[in-house]
Design a protein around this motif. Structure first.
Motif, PDB file in Angstrom:
ATOM      1  N   GLU A  89       0.841  -1.210   0.000  1.00  0.00           N
ATOM      2  CA  GLU A  89       0.000   0.000   0.000  1.00  0.00           C
ATOM      3  C   GLU A  89       0.875   1.260   0.000  1.00  0.00           C
ATOM      4  OE1 GLU A  89      -3.990  -1.582   2.379  1.00  0.00           O
ATOM      5  OE2 GLU A  89      -2.276  -0.829   3.487  1.00  0.00           O
ATOM      6  N   SER A  90       1.935   1.220   0.805  1.00  0.00           N
ATOM      7  CA  SER A  90       2.840   2.374   0.870  1.00  0.00           C
ATOM      8  C   SER A  90       3.534   2.587  -0.472  1.00  0.00           C
ATOM      9  CB  SER A  90       3.895   2.161   1.957  1.00  0.00           C
ATOM     10  OG  SER A  90       3.271   1.975   3.193  1.00  0.00           O
ATOM     11  N   LEU A  91       3.952   1.495  -1.091  1.00  0.00           N
ATOM     12  CA  LEU A  91       4.606   1.611  -2.397  1.00  0.00           C
ATOM     13  C   LEU A  91       3.643   2.166  -3.440  1.00  0.00           C
ATOM     14  CD1 LEU A  91       6.618  -1.753  -2.502  1.00  0.00           C
ATOM     15  CD2 LEU A  91       7.590   0.541  -2.428  1.00  0.00           C
ATOM     16  N   ALA A  92       2.383   1.697  -3.380  1.00  0.00           N
ATOM     17  CA  ALA A  92       1.381   2.160  -4.349  1.00  0.00           C
ATOM     18  C   ALA A  92       1.169   3.665  -4.225  1.00  0.00           C
ATOM     19  CB  ALA A  92       0.069   1.416  -4.128  1.00  0.00           C
ATOM     20  N   ALA A  93       1.168   4.159  -2.985  1.00  0.00           N
ATOM     21  CA  ALA A  93       0.992   5.607  -2.776  1.00  0.00           C
ATOM     22  C   ALA A  93       2.163   6.393  -3.349  1.00  0.00           C
ATOM     23  CB  ALA A  93       0.845   5.897  -1.287  1.00  0.00           C
ATOM     24  N   ALA A  94       3.331   5.766  -3.378  1.00  0.00           N
ATOM     25  CA  ALA A  94       4.505   6.439  -3.948  1.00  0.00           C
ATOM     26  C   ALA A  94       4.553   6.284  -5.464  1.00  0.00           C
ATOM     27  CB  ALA A  94       5.774   5.869  -3.321  1.00  0.00           C
TER      28      ALA A  94
ATOM     29  N   ASP B   2      -0.954   9.824  -6.658  1.00  0.00           N
ATOM     30  CA  ASP B   2      -2.249   9.427  -6.112  1.00  0.00           C
ATOM     31  C   ASP B   2      -2.039   8.907  -4.685  1.00  0.00           C
ATOM     32  OD1 ASP B   2      -4.776   8.573  -5.605  1.00  0.00           O
ATOM     33  OD2 ASP B   2      -4.737   6.877  -6.998  1.00  0.00           O
ATOM     34  N   LEU B   3      -2.499   9.694  -3.727  1.00  0.00           N
ATOM     35  CA  LEU B   3      -2.289   9.316  -2.325  1.00  0.00           C
ATOM     36  C   LEU B   3      -3.399   8.415  -1.777  1.00  0.00           C
ATOM     37  CD1 LEU B   3      -0.977  12.659  -0.796  1.00  0.00           C
ATOM     38  CD2 LEU B   3       0.337  10.632  -1.380  1.00  0.00           C
ATOM     39  N   PRO B   5      -4.150   5.165  -1.986  1.00  0.00           N
ATOM     40  CA  PRO B   5      -3.789   3.938  -1.247  1.00  0.00           C
ATOM     41  C   PRO B   5      -3.263   4.221   0.162  1.00  0.00           C
ATOM     42  CG  PRO B   5      -2.885   3.867  -3.467  1.00  0.00           C
ATOM     43  CD  PRO B   5      -3.416   5.248  -3.272  1.00  0.00           C
ATOM     44  N   LEU B   6      -2.495   5.314   0.287  1.00  0.00           N
ATOM     45  CA  LEU B   6      -1.945   5.652   1.605  1.00  0.00           C
ATOM     46  C   LEU B   6      -3.062   6.076   2.559  1.00  0.00           C
ATOM     47  CD1 LEU B   6       0.763   5.983   3.141  1.00  0.00           C
ATOM     48  CD2 LEU B   6       0.693   8.385   2.528  1.00  0.00           C
ATOM     49  N   SER B   9      -5.136   2.972   3.462  1.00  0.00           N
ATOM     50  CA  SER B   9      -4.398   2.117   4.389  1.00  0.00           C
ATOM     51  C   SER B   9      -4.352   2.744   5.787  1.00  0.00           C
ATOM     52  CB  SER B   9      -2.979   1.913   3.859  1.00  0.00           C
ATOM     53  OG  SER B   9      -2.213   1.194   4.780  1.00  0.00           O
ATOM     54  N   SER B 287       8.844   4.404   1.290  1.00  0.00           N
ATOM     55  CA  SER B 287       7.905   4.882   0.258  1.00  0.00           C
ATOM     56  C   SER B 287       7.428   6.287   0.573  1.00  0.00           C
ATOM     57  CB  SER B 287       6.684   3.973   0.187  1.00  0.00           C
ATOM     58  OG  SER B 287       7.056   2.659   0.098  1.00  0.00           O
ATOM     59  N   LEU B 291       8.034   9.796  -1.454  1.00  0.00           N
ATOM     60  CA  LEU B 291       6.981  10.753  -1.827  1.00  0.00           C
ATOM     61  C   LEU B 291       7.437  12.184  -1.572  1.00  0.00           C
ATOM     62  CD1 LEU B 291       3.537   9.454  -0.511  1.00  0.00           C
ATOM     63  CD2 LEU B 291       4.045  10.312  -2.792  1.00  0.00           C
TER      64      LEU B 291
END
Lengths: 402, 344
Positions: A89-94, B2-3, B5-6, B9, B287, B291
């Protein structure tokens, strides 16, 4: 005047750097590895292998004048499903859409649904659980499932004249899958296999090792082989207790693939463990193809750079990094869904440090060649030595260094 | 960038951990019950979901597959896509069932243990959690043993796009966490809440006043365990997979740390403690630094664990009562109400 020259020089420098920066396209590659939890010992090998691969890719791209570059973002999975999911999830946000890893089947199980929903290509170098052999998802696995390793060990046991085996295994997805695969393959030939599971999250296994010795005495020490299916932390503890047990010192031992990783031998493990493994001639298989130039070059470079042998899984991680980069270059843009569609074809034509990567309908490695290994004393220390090979296509076991 | 997913989560796991921390605060912070088996009741919710969903979906879809096989997981995912109401209905059913099973197990398992001193209660519950985890892992017929069970469909599978679907689920989790907060606040500021504190502060005195303290403890354990089981359901439907690796005792102590950090006995403090711990976990990742365009000379993956350790030591040294110490009960006691009535 001096100030003017300085300002002009600085301006030119900034413009040059800015232009070069603007021309370079950097794509992130997520790296999911276990830096904590049960697989923590393996994490640094995987990280170093991926780093080496990307450095080589960059050298190549620079040589041919390509503006594409890759950046690794390394996340710890904690060797657990929740850890795997949170890391992805963290990687996807990056902005990551292509990931290499995770190492364990547990972490892969936890992140699979998220990867599918968010169209993130995940290339696992080492997950082998049969529960993840699913077609049309975003998870590809570069290693053959445990069913093949089970068949290989069964063939070796038969060759060594055993009709009984006591399988002492981790009570997790990997351990149970491997144990069941061996049991089925061994019993199909009319032999007998008994399973003895242990909780892999304990700190000490003295009681379990005593139980193993008791069961072995019941079955008969002479005619029963002991098969250990373990990772490094639990495996070393078990072998440490076993070497002090008179019954287990007499037994003939076999091990699953991780037992032939450098993490089981000096300097990563105590010398006496290596001595015990050599004394009982511990044998087993590792899914590594015969030496090829890519593997030899990788191993040499790894030794020169890090001063130690790479773990066998490092070969797979190295290939995973190369495949992730090549697939991105073939697709021509950074897109997880398109990369997933292109990946099987890129893998089919790829020969890496861990061999060919032809995939089956579930996206897992289809053909496995396994090195037969035995623990031996080598130059005053202990190390795994290759003495044969088993090929899944024909099911033949060849011994060339008995 | 695109934030989503963060955000999804962060909010989802904050909500899940908040429900767990509030239930721990009810038991430990307000009643003095050291529930070191919290992860067991959390796992009960997840296992219930996996068991019910896997069997019911195969039965309703007319498929005779091994429930924990890869084929069965794919079948359930496809069925949920074509029958969205089935997925929603099963999710609601699991919430109710898990709460009931959690409450029943909470009071049942703890009732013999409640007659012993706190330290023994803590050990008994810790052992129960470990035995349950090992048993489930060794028993294939329940949730697939060591392999775990996948294909537990998200109830919002009918929403197109991973982002909106994730946000909808995160919103639902947050709403349920808010509901849990209101519930524990109401309990705390009720006459029963006073009784809980009396049991914690001086159980003998409460008994002398005729209060059935064992019964109070059993009720608190039932409510706390039901809440933990609900959190387990939310986790199972979010990851769409249940495996025993996620239910070791480390999670219990993470939740306990959230309570201690925020301030035992203060629900607002627990919200803050949960928020801080979730933030540390999410915002100290490579990650997240990527960002922000940051690259540290050390591996932050290791530094994160050290940071939590340092935080705990600092807390014990300088603020042992937590960020928000326990306040007064906001509702007036019966004696005060009577006194007010007489004087008016």
């Amino acid at each position: 005047m001096r100030l003017r020259i300085l300002a002009l020089t600085l301006g030119l420098l900034l413009a040059t750097v800015g232009a070069a920066w603007a021309q370079t396209t950097t794509y992130p590659i997520g790296v999911l590895i276990p830096l904590t939890g049960g697989g923590a010992a393996e994490g640094p090998f995987l990280r170093d292998a991926a780093t080496m691969a990307v450095e080589e890719i960059h050298a190549l791209l620079e040589r041919v004048g390509s503006p594409v570059r890759f950046r690794l973002i390394i996340e710890d999975t904690g060797t657990s499903p929740e850890g795997g999911l949170v890391a992805l999830e963290s990687l996807a946000a990056a902005g990551v859409q292509i990931v290499i890893g995770p190492w364990s089947s547990g972490a892969a199980s936890g992140l699979r649904a998220f990867a599918n929903a968010n169209q993130i290509l995940v290339i696992s170098p080492s997950s082998t659980s049969p529960a993840l052999a699913i077609p049309d998802d975003f998870l590809y696995r570069l290693v053959t499932p445990d069913t093949l390793q089970g068949r290989a060990v069964a063939a070796l046991l038969e060759r060594d004249g055993f009709e009984q085996v006591l399988i002492f295994h981790r009570g997790d997805s990997y351990g149970a899958g491997m144990a069941q695969a061996l049991k089925e393959a061994f019993e199909a030939a009319g032999n007998r296999a008994e399973l003895l599971a242990y909780d892999p999250d304990q700190g000490d296994y003295a009681a379990e090792v005593n139980e193993l010795a008791r069961r072995l005495r019941q079955l008969g020490v002479e005619q029963t082989a002991v098969m250990l299916v373990a990772f490094q932390p639990d495996g070393l503890n078990i072998l440490g207790h076993a070497r002090l047990n008179p019954t287990l010192r007499q037994a003939r031992w076999y091990g699953s693939k991780d037992a032939f990783s450098p993490t089981f031998f000096p300097p990563h493990a105590p010398l006496e463990i290596g001595a015990f493994m050599a004394q009982v001639q511990m044998k087993g298989f590792f899914p590594t193809p015969p030496a090829n130039p890519v593997r030899a070059t990788f191993e040499q470079k790894y030794r020169e750079r890090y001063g130690q042998e790479p773990s066998p899984w490092a070969l797979y991680m190295y290939d995973a990094a190369w495949l992730a980069a090549l697939t991105t270059l073939v697709v021509g843009e950074y897109d997880g869904a398109r990369a997933r569609d292109a990946f099987p074809e890129v893998a089919r034509l790829f020969l890496g440090a861990s061999g060919h990567k032809l995939l089956d309908g579930n996206g897992d490695a289809a053909v496995g060649v396994y090195d037969a290994m035995v623990a031996r004393e080598v130059d005053g220390t202990y190390a795994p030595v290759t003495f044969g090979q088993w090929e899944s296509g024909t099911g033949t076991l060849q011994i060339f260094n008995p | 960038m695109d934030l989503t997913p963060l955000v999804v989560s962060f909010v989802t796991f904050f909500g899940i951990y908040l429900i767990l921390a509030l239930s721990m605060n009810l038991e430990y912070g307000l009643t003095g019950l050291p529930n070191f088996g919290k992860v067991f009741f959390y796992s009960v919710g997840a296992y219930t979901s996996a068991f019910v969903v896997s069997r019911l979906m195969l039965a309703l879809g007319g498929a005779s597959l091994v429930p924990w096989s890869a084929e069965a997981a794919v079948f359930r995912e496809e069925l949920a896509r074509s029958e969205p109401w089935l997925a929603i209905g099963l999710f609601l059913l699991c919430l109710v069932l898990a709460a009931l099973v959690g409450a029943a197990l909470g009071s049942l398992l703890s009732s013999p243990a409640l007659r012993v001193q706190d330290v023994y209660l803590a050990l008994i519950l810790l052992v129960v959690a470990e035995i349950a985890r090992v048993y489930v892992r060794a028993t294939e017929g329940f949730i697939g043993g060591p392999h775990g069970l996948g294909g537990i469909p998200n109830p919002f599978r009918f929403i197109e796009g991973a982002g909106p679907r994730g946000l909808a689920y995160a919103g639902l989790v947050l709403a349920l966490a808010a509901g849990a907060y209101v519930l524990v606040e109401r309990i705390t500021h009720s006459p029963f809440g006073r009784l809980m504190k009396a049991v914690r502060d001086d159980e003998l005195a409460a008994q002398v006043l005729g209060k059935r303290t064992h019964w109070v403890k059993a009720q608190v354990m039932a409510v706390g365990s039901a809440l933990a089981a609900v959190a387990g359901v939310l986790y199972a439907f979010f990851t769409e997979f249940v495996g025993t690796e996620d239910f070791d005792s480390q999670l219990t102590f993470t939740v306990l740390l959230m309570v201690i950090l925020g301030g035992a006995g203060n629900h607002r403090g627990v919200v803050a403690g949960t928020l801080i711990m979730t933030a540390i976990d999410r915002f100290t990742r490579p990650s997240f630094l990527a960002l922000l365009g940051l690259q540290l000379p050390v591996d932050i993956n290791y530094a994160r664990h050290a940071l939590i350790g340092v935080l705990l030591v600092l807390l014990i040294l300088y603020r042992p009562q937590g960020l928000a110490p326990e306040g007064r009960v906001r509702t007036a006691a019966r004696e005060e109400v009577r006194h007010l009535g007489v004087s008016s």
